[in-house]
Design an enzyme around this catalytic site. Structure first.
Site, PDB file in Angstrom:
ATOM      1  N   ARG A   1       0.867  -1.129  -0.146  1.00 42.42           N
ATOM      2  CA  ARG A   1       0.095  -0.116  -0.242  1.00 42.42           C
ATOM      3  C   ARG A   1       1.023   1.375   0.117  1.00 42.42           C
ATOM      4  O   ARG A   1       1.467   1.367   0.993  1.00 42.42           O
ATOM      5  CB  ARG A   1      -0.800   0.071   1.268  1.00 42.42           C
ATOM      6  CG  ARG A   1      -1.775   1.206   1.372  1.00 42.42           C
ATOM      7  CD  ARG A   1      -2.623   1.541   2.501  1.00 42.42           C
ATOM      8  NE  ARG A   1      -3.075   2.556   2.522  1.00 42.42           N
ATOM      9  CZ  ARG A   1      -3.317   3.489   3.735  1.00 42.42           C
ATOM     10  NH1 ARG A   1      -2.791   3.054   4.723  1.00 42.42           N
ATOM     11  NH2 ARG A   1      -3.724   4.602   3.769  1.00 42.42           N
TER      12      ARG A   1
ATOM     13  N   HIS B   1      -3.290  10.865   0.755  1.00 35.36           N
ATOM     14  CA  HIS B   1      -2.826  10.631   1.975  1.00 35.36           C
ATOM     15  C   HIS B   1      -2.358  11.883   2.564  1.00 35.36           C
ATOM     16  O   HIS B   1      -1.019  11.948   2.995  1.00 35.36           O
ATOM     17  CB  HIS B   1      -1.785   9.708   2.210  1.00 35.36           C
ATOM     18  CG  HIS B   1      -1.499   9.008   3.233  1.00 35.36           C
ATOM     19  ND1 HIS B   1      -1.510   7.431   3.756  1.00 35.36           N
ATOM     20  CD2 HIS B   1      -1.079   9.554   4.608  1.00 35.36           C
ATOM     21  CE1 HIS B   1      -1.199   7.310   4.779  1.00 35.36           C
ATOM     22  NE2 HIS B   1      -0.977   8.418   5.634  1.00 35.36           N
TER      23      HIS B   1
ATOM     24  N   GLU C   1      -7.720   7.965   6.496  1.00 36.41           N
ATOM     25  CA  GLU C   1      -8.043   8.497   7.728  1.00 36.41           C
ATOM     26  C   GLU C   1      -8.544   9.896   7.641  1.00 36.41           C
ATOM     27  O   GLU C   1      -7.897  10.879   8.285  1.00 36.41           O
ATOM     28  CB  GLU C   1      -6.882   8.382   8.586  1.00 36.41           C
ATOM     29  CG  GLU C   1      -6.069   7.077   8.946  1.00 36.41           C
ATOM     30  CD  GLU C   1      -5.019   7.134  10.039  1.00 36.41           C
ATOM     31  OE1 GLU C   1      -4.577   8.389  10.376  1.00 36.41           O
ATOM     32  OE2 GLU C   1      -4.586   6.263  10.548  1.00 36.41           O
TER      33      GLU C   1
ATOM     34  N   ASN D   1      -7.299   1.366   9.934  1.00 35.91           N
ATOM     35  CA  ASN D   1      -5.840   1.680  10.871  1.00 35.91           C
ATOM     36  C   ASN D   1      -6.040   1.575  12.211  1.00 35.91           C
ATOM     37  O   ASN D   1      -6.911   2.267  12.656  1.00 35.91           O
ATOM     38  CB  ASN D   1      -5.380   2.950  10.125  1.00 35.91           C
ATOM     39  CG  ASN D   1      -5.126   3.014   8.741  1.00 35.91           C
ATOM     40  OD1 ASN D   1      -4.934   2.014   8.101  1.00 35.91           O
ATOM     41  ND2 ASN D   1      -4.786   4.368   8.294  1.00 35.91           N
TER      42      ASN D   1
ATOM     43  N   TYR E   1      -4.203   1.715  15.938  1.00 32.55           N
ATOM     44  CA  TYR E   1      -3.028   1.644  16.684  1.00 32.55           C
ATOM     45  C   TYR E   1      -3.144   1.514  18.156  1.00 32.55           C
ATOM     46  O   TYR E   1      -2.481   0.828  18.843  1.00 32.55           O
ATOM     47  CB  TYR E   1      -2.099   3.231  16.300  1.00 32.55           C
ATOM     48  CG  TYR E   1      -1.798   3.407  15.206  1.00 32.55           C
ATOM     49  CD1 TYR E   1      -0.438   2.933  14.871  1.00 32.55           C
ATOM     50  CD2 TYR E   1      -2.344   3.616  14.065  1.00 32.55           C
ATOM     51  CE1 TYR E   1       0.224   2.786  13.841  1.00 32.55           C
ATOM     52  CE2 TYR E   1      -1.867   3.648  12.574  1.00 32.55           C
ATOM     53  CZ  TYR E   1      -0.520   3.240  12.494  1.00 32.55           C
ATOM     54  OH  TYR E   1       0.157   3.385  11.398  1.00 32.55           O
TER      55      TYR E   1
END
Ligand code: FCB
Length: 456
Positions: free
Chosen positions: A77, A121, A166, A290, A292
């Protein structure tokens, strides 16, 4: 030209983004992005770091593809830089920019790696920001045009696309809190930047489909909203946070409506026009997750402009970024998405998961980043736990291949499986690289053995 390899039922990979690794910010006709402007503004980036060179991936991409081939991944990606492809955001296309992605994609295909291209992005062309950026509805249309340009040139080889990365983080850090480019501090007035990104996602998805794209996803950041206590005010704070972080960016995409935002003190949404929700709710082939860490929330004092405060977890291990290490949050994220969206949920992909640990090379030249190995192993286990509960996950991608430019933190946070020396640009695979390579090999072997034993 080599054909796109067929993805296995479960794909292993790594993720990067253009601004964080490419460098060459003034080469071959690239224009400035909001991140060039922001990083060039004194005081915005820790120690004044810039991404002018970053990992010099623009020139060293063959070496990086060779590393990925050694790693044995199925899928890579990366993101395409909008200001490389259409520097003005509107108007002329820069063929030299597209040439770079063509070279990259051809190299990946030759190495047997499936390209998964993210269109956005966070590196908005600066001229579009000057015209209002994501606060302006037109940016959504410019984004769809850019998606069509990329698909026309690369779509015969890139079959797998992600529209946005995001949009929550981009809205929150870039438009609400002033901690990322473009640096606005609008708090809840940043909401139009959410809607216009979502509209851009929907319009770009339609543009990709029109160009024949068979696989399109949106990538969101997800985090369980954990109440500080069982107290009603803390529960309400966690629900309000979930509303703005998760539901704002998932409900319209999957079920075609916005949730009730009254917990945030919001009523009618003035930026929402007829037909927008239909445009946003395009069928998707996957949803990128995503993950974390979870987020812990408590009620905010009455004078606060937001109805929640974020508080730290007690007694948990943290990474160099001070992010708590709580792998069970990944299981929770995946199970909750599955329960909450039911049949509306497409297959899930972990499009980023990783951790920041800075480990210098040892005397023998190795980089013993055991903390990263522990983090990744625990998160893969957490993913397996979700699968065992019936969650449909199709891929896992580590953030990131290389130590890179970590936004406002500059080169201080090191997420790579490969160490990059910012002075020499030398690449050294860390111990975690070898761990991931072995892990992929073992899992692939296990899947093969399973399918052989099922054969009559
Ligand atoms: C995510 C971003 C990615 C990187 C990681 C650490 O939010 O998508 O670019 O910064 O965090």
């Amino acid at each position: 030209m080599t054909a796109t390899p067929r993805l296995p039922d479960f794909a292993w990979g790594v993720a990067t983004s253009a601004f964080q690794i490419e460098g060459a910010t003034a080469e071959d006709g690239r224009g400035p992005s909001v991140w060039d402007t922001y990083a060039g503004t004194p005081g915005k980036i820790r120690d004044g770091h810039t991404a002018d060179t970053a990992c010099d991936h623009y020139h060293r991409y063959p070496e990086d593809i060779a590393l990925m081939r050694d790693l044995g991944i199925d899928v890579y990606r990366f993101s395409i830089s909008w200001p490389r492809v259409r520097p003005g955001g509107t108007g002329a296309v820069n063929d030299a920019g597209l040439d770079f992605y063509e070279r990259l994609v051809d190299g990946l295909l030759d190495a047997g790696i499936t390209p998964l291209a993210t269109l956005y992005h966070w590196d908005l062309p600066q001229p579009l920001e000057d015209a209002g950026g994501w606060l302006d509805r037109d940016t959504a249309h410019r984004f769809a045009e850019y998606a069509a340009i990329c698909a026309e040139r690369l779509g015969d080889r890139v079959r797998h696309w992600i529209t946005l990365n995001e949009p929550f983080e981009h809205m929150a850090l870039g438009y609400a809190l002033g901690q990322h480019a473009p640096g606005h501090l609008l708090l809840l007035d940043a909401l139009p930047a959410a809607h216009h990104q979502l509209l851009g996602h929907g319009l770009a998805t339609s543009a990709l489909r029109a160009a024949g794209a068979p696989f399109v996803m949106l990538t969101n950041s997800y985090t369980p909203a954990v109440p500080f206590s069982g107290n009603e005010n803390d529960l309400a704070a966690a629900a309000a946070y979930d509303l703005i972080h998760r539901r704002l960016f998932t409900d319209p995409v999957l079920v075609g409506r916005y949730p009730d935002f009254s917990a945030l003190g919001l009523g009618a949404l003035p930026f929402l026009k007829d037909g927008d929700l239909e445009a946003i709710a395009q069928p998707l082939d996957g949803l990128g997750v995503n993950y974390y860490n979870p987020t812990r929330l408590t009620a905010a004092p009455p004078e606060s402009p937001l109805p929640f405060d974020i508080v730290e977890f007690d007694d948990v291990k943290t990474t160099d970024f001070d992010w708590p290490v709580i792998p069970s949050g990944l299981t929770q994220t995946l199970v909750e998405l599955t329960e909450d969206y039911g049949d509306a949920l497409p297959p899930l992909w972990i499009t980023e998961n990783g951790c920041s640990y800075s480990v210098p090379p040892a005397a023998d030249g190795t980089i013993p980043d055991q903390d990263r190995i522990d983090y990744l192993a625990a998160h893969v286990e957490a993913l397996d736990a979700a699968t065992a509960q019936g969650v449909d996950v199709r891929g896992y991608l580590v953030w990131s291949l290389l130590d890179n430019f970590e936004w406002a933190e500059g080169y201080h946070q090191r997420f790579g499986l490969v160490h990059v020396d910012p002075e020499t640009q030398d690449r050294t695979p860390k111990a975690s690289f070898d761990w991931y390579r072995r892990h992929i090999e073992e899992r692939r072997g296990a899947t093969q053995r399973q399918s052989e034993s099922r054969r009559p």
